[in-house]
Design an enzyme around this catalytic site. Structure first.
Site, PDB file in Angstrom:
ATOM      1  N   ASN A  42      50.327  78.669 -30.308  1.00  0.00           N
ATOM      2  CA  ASN A  42      50.105  79.017 -28.908  1.00  0.00           C
ATOM      3  C   ASN A  42      51.449  79.123 -28.187  1.00  0.00           C
ATOM      4  O   ASN A  42      52.388  78.372 -28.469  1.00  0.00           O
ATOM      5  CB  ASN A  42      49.138  78.050 -28.216  1.00  0.00           C
ATOM      6  N   CYS A  53      46.823  82.046 -27.175  1.00  0.00           N
ATOM      7  CA  CYS A  53      46.408  81.004 -28.109  1.00  0.00           C
ATOM      8  C   CYS A  53      46.955  81.295 -29.509  1.00  0.00           C
ATOM      9  O   CYS A  53      47.314  82.439 -29.830  1.00  0.00           O
ATOM     10  CB  CYS A  53      44.889  80.943 -28.174  1.00  0.00           C
ATOM     11  N   GLU A  55      45.354  81.410 -32.340  1.00  0.00           N
ATOM     12  CA  GLU A  55      44.496  82.332 -33.099  1.00  0.00           C
ATOM     13  C   GLU A  55      44.818  83.784 -32.738  1.00  0.00           C
ATOM     14  O   GLU A  55      44.875  84.659 -33.598  1.00  0.00           O
ATOM     15  CB  GLU A  55      43.018  82.056 -32.799  1.00  0.00           C
TER      16      GLU A  55
HETATM   17 ZN   LIG Z   1      41.975  80.451 -27.575  1.00  0.00          ZN
END
Ligand SMILES: [Zn+2]
Length: 133
Positions: A42, A53, A55
């Protein structure tokens, strides 16, 4: 990659997060069929909504490196939480379009592996391109 090795890699990756505001590092590793691992962390910003983030910093690289979503074997995520840190709502939606429904999503906190899931566990009624037709 063994679960223990994944745990170690995710934990080491946490230190590369840029989290001056939340102090809440998150790491992500997307594992490809050829064994390649694509890392994400992140990254925050003084303009808070501009942050991203772990991901959503890892998954776009899958495509930039020439892979397809069918090449993804698993997504491993670690939060610095002592509890159950799972993908946020935006990431759940993002992941739902970027991976096949059967892709394993491994969740870790800083102490241990918490479980293996699929995106349907986190987002059972996803908004998909089918809704746009
Ligand atoms: Zn997220």
């Amino acid at each position: 990659m063994t679960r223990e090795l994944t745990f170690t890699k995710l934990k080491n990756l946490l230190k590369f997060s840029y989290v001056p505001y939340s102090k809440f590092p998150v790491s992500c590793i997307v594992t490809m069929k050829n064994g390649e691992e694509i890392a994400g962390v992140n990254v925050e910003n003084a303009s808070f909504p501009a942050g991203i983030c772990a991901e959503r910093s890892a998954l776009p690289q899958v495509f930039a490196l020439g892979f397809k979503k069918e090449d993804i074997v698993s997504i491993s995520i670690m939060t610095s939480s002592k509890g159950f840190g799972s993908p946020c709502g935006i990431c759940r939606q993002f992941i739902s379009e970027m991976v096949d429904d059967s892709v394993k999503i491994e969740i870790f906190n800083i102490n241990k592996h918490l479980g293996d899931y699929v995106i349907g566990d986190f987002l059972p009624f996803k908004f998909s391109s089918e809704e746009l037709k």
